[in-house]
Design a protein around this motif. Structure first.
Motif, PDB file in Angstrom:
ATOM      1  N   ASN A  38      38.655  41.986  46.213  1.00 30.63           N
ATOM      2  CA  ASN A  38      39.480  41.722  45.967  1.00 30.63           C
ATOM      3  C   ASN A  38      39.875  41.349  44.242  1.00 30.63           C
ATOM      4  O   ASN A  38      40.810  41.229  43.676  1.00 30.63           O
ATOM      5  CB  ASN A  38      38.960  39.906  45.854  1.00 30.63           C
ATOM      6  CG  ASN A  38      39.897  40.319  47.372  1.00 30.63           C
ATOM      7  OD1 ASN A  38      40.563  40.274  48.112  1.00 30.63           O
ATOM      8  ND2 ASN A  38      38.782  38.880  48.149  1.00 30.63           N
ATOM      9  N   THR A  39      37.989  41.833  43.160  1.00 30.63           N
ATOM     10  CA  THR A  39      38.352  42.421  42.541  1.00 30.63           C
ATOM     11  C   THR A  39      38.954  43.821  42.098  1.00 30.63           C
ATOM     12  O   THR A  39      39.845  43.299  40.818  1.00 30.63           O
ATOM     13  CB  THR A  39      37.286  42.063  41.707  1.00 30.63           C
ATOM     14  OG1 THR A  39      36.270  41.488  42.203  1.00 30.63           O
ATOM     15  CG2 THR A  39      37.086  42.752  40.091  1.00 30.63           C
ATOM     16  N   LEU A  40      38.937  44.378  42.511  1.00 33.55           N
ATOM     17  CA  LEU A  40      39.765  45.542  42.022  1.00 33.55           C
ATOM     18  C   LEU A  40      41.403  45.601  41.791  1.00 33.55           C
ATOM     19  O   LEU A  40      41.943  46.271  41.803  1.00 33.55           O
ATOM     20  CB  LEU A  40      39.929  47.340  43.639  1.00 33.55           C
ATOM     21  CG  LEU A  40      37.528  47.001  43.063  1.00 33.55           C
ATOM     22  CD1 LEU A  40      37.222  48.181  44.253  1.00 33.55           C
ATOM     23  CD2 LEU A  40      37.305  47.388  42.181  1.00 33.55           C
ATOM     24  N   GLY A  41      41.286  44.733  43.302  1.00 32.59           N
ATOM     25  CA  GLY A  41      42.413  44.184  43.791  1.00 32.59           C
ATOM     26  C   GLY A  41      43.844  43.159  42.761  1.00 32.59           C
ATOM     27  O   GLY A  41      44.525  43.905  42.383  1.00 32.59           O
ATOM     28  N   LEU A  42      42.834  42.763  41.596  1.00 35.87           N
ATOM     29  CA  LEU A  42      43.264  42.211  40.606  1.00 35.87           C
ATOM     30  C   LEU A  42      43.938  43.653  39.682  1.00 35.87           C
ATOM     31  O   LEU A  42      44.904  42.969  38.689  1.00 35.87           O
ATOM     32  CB  LEU A  42      42.275  41.169  39.991  1.00 35.87           C
ATOM     33  CG  LEU A  42      42.498  40.604  38.370  1.00 35.87           C
ATOM     34  CD1 LEU A  42      44.180  39.950  38.102  1.00 35.87           C
ATOM     35  CD2 LEU A  42      41.375  39.865  38.086  1.00 35.87           C
ATOM     36  N   HIS A  43      42.655  44.384  39.123  1.00 41.68           N
ATOM     37  CA  HIS A  43      42.616  45.149  38.030  1.00 41.68           C
ATOM     38  C   HIS A  43      44.568  46.000  38.611  1.00 41.68           C
ATOM     39  O   HIS A  43      44.754  46.849  37.425  1.00 41.68           O
ATOM     40  CB  HIS A  43      42.046  46.339  38.104  1.00 41.68           C
ATOM     41  CG  HIS A  43      41.434  45.445  37.292  1.00 41.68           C
ATOM     42  ND1 HIS A  43      40.844  45.325  36.348  1.00 41.68           N
ATOM     43  CD2 HIS A  43      39.515  44.894  38.006  1.00 41.68           C
ATOM     44  CE1 HIS A  43      39.459  44.721  36.045  1.00 41.68           C
ATOM     45  NE2 HIS A  43      39.041  44.242  37.482  1.00 41.68           N
TER      46      HIS A  43
END
Ligand SMILES: C[S@@+](CC[C@H](N)C(=O)[O-])C[C@H]1O[C@@H](n2cnc3c(N)ncnc32)[C@H](O)[C@@H]1O
Length: 357
Positions: A38-43
């Motif tokens: 999910n964090t990578l998805g934000l980026h």
């Protein structure tokens, strides 16, 4: 996420487990990777908005190669980014051509009235600079950064934060203004921490005899709305004189950023600034009136942690806010939920007898 339930479920953001993936997760065969991803998805989302992927696809659906040529980006990496965005629900792909979903058209194209693009830097900084210090905040029970002071010293971050709040306000202001009690023959609204001024401006459009004053910190007023009956006043609602003779005071997304002592002091000062019978209208999230559902509850808890790590505030129950309102001299606190306003609900109360704190 500890069970088979999805992190984010639904057609528009369709990152959810199929039965096989769910079983692998429940039996702990697969590690709980969605949270990291999910964090990578934000980026991925921030990069796509920064590269203007959504704006380009709004103009014309395109293959990865076509988009890479239009935007002068690397076609092979672009192809993978587009697949990720499709997997996260921001794009649809058919016959090798990518097109926007309603979500990305509404929130991530630059020209949309509810565009969140300018606000993405704020969330990127929140995730990368503030949240890595969450353990400190939990250990000490206090925020790691005086967030609003940080905004005053960082014009770019302040612009991004204000753009984010303005986009949400643009979406919610019409439904909210419809149920805000305003005197028939005019009157004066104090918009406490009103920044962009959009909630006030919506009221001014609806009520031709009304005036409004937005009180906020100097940076926050930089991009405020312009209206002949709107006054912008730079100052602190905690320390500076609020003035007097107001008929309505708006506190939209203010209470969650304050600790209990600050809330009590602010409510008392607002009570003193209102005319007898004047109304306080608090727009915020209330834990005890939350939409049912695990995703909503978890998102609210994440928001609660965000307020605690960044400002020292928190999410409160409506009942608790109502109690604090009564203690400050307000009467008959009522809970209102404007239609089409899922993140901001209202607590409305009238002042009994003004008393100078
Ligand atoms: C979450 S924003 C809400 C903005 C707007 N009311 C809305 O709902 O979209 C909180 C606002 O409170 C302002 N603020 C925070 N502390 C303040 C203070 N001590 N005095 C005046 N404004 C303050 C911030 O600058 C920011 O604009």
């Amino acid at each position: 996420m500890g069970s088979a339930a999805p992190a984010f479920y639904g057609r528009r953001v369709p990152l959810f487990f199929n039965p096989l993936e769910a079983a692998a997760h429940r039996l702990s065969i697969a590690p709980p990777m969605f949270d990291y991803f999910n964090t990578l998805g934000l980026h991925a989302l921030v990069a796509a908005a920064r590269l203007r992927v959504f704006d380009a696809l709004r103009e014309r659906p395109s293959t990865a190669d076509g988009l890479a040529t239009t935007l002068t980006i690397d076609p092979r990496t672009a192809e993978v980014l587009l697949r990720v965005l499709a997997g996260l629900g921001y794009l649809r792909v058919k016959g090798g051509r990518y097109r926007l979903t309603r979500t990305s058209r509404t929130w991530f194209t630059t020209d949309s009235p509810t565009s969140l693009v300018a606000g993405l830097e704020f969330w990127e900084r929140t995730a990368c600079v503030i949240w890595p210090r969450l353990a400190e905040a939990v250990r000490d029970g206090s925020p790691v950064t005086p967030f609003y002071e940080l905004l005053e010293s960082d014009a770019a971050l302040s612009r991004s934060f204000q753009a984010w709040t303005a986009a949400l306000a643009r979406r919610q202001a019409p439904a909210t203004a419809r149920i805000i009690p305003v005197p028939r023959d005019g009157g004066h609204v104090l918009d406490v921490g009103g920044s962009h001024g959009l909630f006030s401006v919506e009221l001014l459009h609806r009520h031709p005899g009304l005036r409004a004053t937005v009180l906020d910190l100097p940076q926050a007023l930089e991009a405020a709305a312009d209206h002949p009956r709107l006054t912008l006043r730079a100052g602190s609602f905690l320390d500076d004189d609020l003035g007097e003779g107001y008929d309505v005071a708006l506190l939209f997304n203010i209470v969650h950023g304050l600790d209990d002592q600050e809330v009590a002091k602010l409510f008392a000062r607002v009570a003193a600034a209102l005319n007898p019978g004047g109304a306080i209208v608090i727009g915020d999230q209330f834990r005890d009136s939350l939409m049912p559902g695990r995703a909503s509850r978890t998102l609210l808890d994440l928001l609660d942690l965000n307020y605690r790590v960044a400002t020292g505030g928190r999410v409160r129950d409506f009942r608790e806010v109502a109690r604090m309102l009564r203690a400050a001299g307000f009467d008959r606190p009522r809970h209102r939920r404007p239609l089409r306003s899922v993140v901001t609900e209202l607590a409305v109360a009238v002042v009994k007898s003004p008393s100078r704190p």
